[in-house]
Write a protein that holds these residues in place. Sequence first.
Motif, mmCIF file in Angstrom:
data_model
loop_
_atom_site.group_PDB
_atom_site.id
_atom_site.type_symbol
_atom_site.label_atom_id
_atom_site.label_comp_id
_atom_site.label_asym_id
_atom_site.label_seq_id
_atom_site.Cartn_x
_atom_site.Cartn_y
_atom_site.Cartn_z
ATOM 1 N N ALA A 213 0.845 -1.193 0.000
ATOM 2 C CA ALA A 213 0.000 0.000 0.000
ATOM 3 C C ALA A 213 0.887 1.251 0.000
ATOM 4 C CB ALA A 213 -0.910 0.000 1.217
ATOM 5 N N TYR A 214 0.410 2.316 -0.615
ATOM 6 C CA TYR A 214 1.169 3.556 -0.760
ATOM 7 C C TYR A 214 0.730 4.536 0.315
ATOM 8 C CZ TYR A 214 3.860 6.908 -3.501
ATOM 9 O OH TYR A 214 4.797 7.804 -3.934
ATOM 10 N N LYS B 268 8.017 11.829 0.280
ATOM 11 C CA LYS B 268 9.422 11.622 -0.093
ATOM 12 C C LYS B 268 9.622 11.784 -1.590
ATOM 13 C CE LYS B 268 10.386 8.312 3.555
ATOM 14 N NZ LYS B 268 10.646 6.890 3.827
ATOM 15 N N ASN B 269 8.622 11.389 -2.369
ATOM 16 C CA ASN B 269 8.720 11.487 -3.822
ATOM 17 C C ASN B 269 8.327 12.857 -4.354
ATOM 18 O OD1 ASN B 269 9.532 8.822 -3.956
ATOM 19 N ND2 ASN B 269 7.443 8.063 -4.154
ATOM 20 N N PHE C 250 -0.470 19.980 -0.813
ATOM 21 C CA PHE C 250 0.870 19.486 -0.553
ATOM 22 C C PHE C 250 0.750 18.276 0.367
ATOM 23 C CE2 PHE C 250 1.564 23.983 -1.524
ATOM 24 C CZ PHE C 250 2.538 23.876 -2.502
ATOM 25 N N ILE C 251 1.463 17.224 0.047
ATOM 26 C CA ILE C 251 1.394 16.001 0.851
ATOM 27 C C ILE C 251 1.889 16.260 2.270
ATOM 28 C CG2 ILE C 251 2.245 13.639 1.052
ATOM 29 C CD1 ILE C 251 0.255 13.863 -1.127
#
Length: 109
Positions: free
Chosen positions: A12-13, A20-21, A39-40
């Motif tokens: 799972a993501y 990080k990506n 924004f994550i």
Amino acid sequence: MPEPYWPKRKGAYWLSEAAKNGQYASIKCTYCKRLRYYFIADLLTAFGDMECDDVIRATGLRCRQCDGKGSLDFKLGGPPSDMADVAIQRKIERVVYTRRIVWKDKRGV
């Protein structure tokens, strides 16, 4: 009847991996078609680390324009390069914590 337990899918993501990506989250309302980019790192601050697929369901996000009449669609990825300067990006301005008092009734003195 208790809810059944299904273990999470292997591979799972998570939001921390997406941060990080350097990815963005695009959230679109299916009712009014409003598209916002998040924004994550801000989603991590607000909701903690969770699976990307669970962000909408677990956090209770809803569209402010149509007052939550439609459902939200979550996708990873930034705005297209031709729309990068006009895309609406949301950032956390401040986090407000509310203090709630719960009273208990007691008879006698």
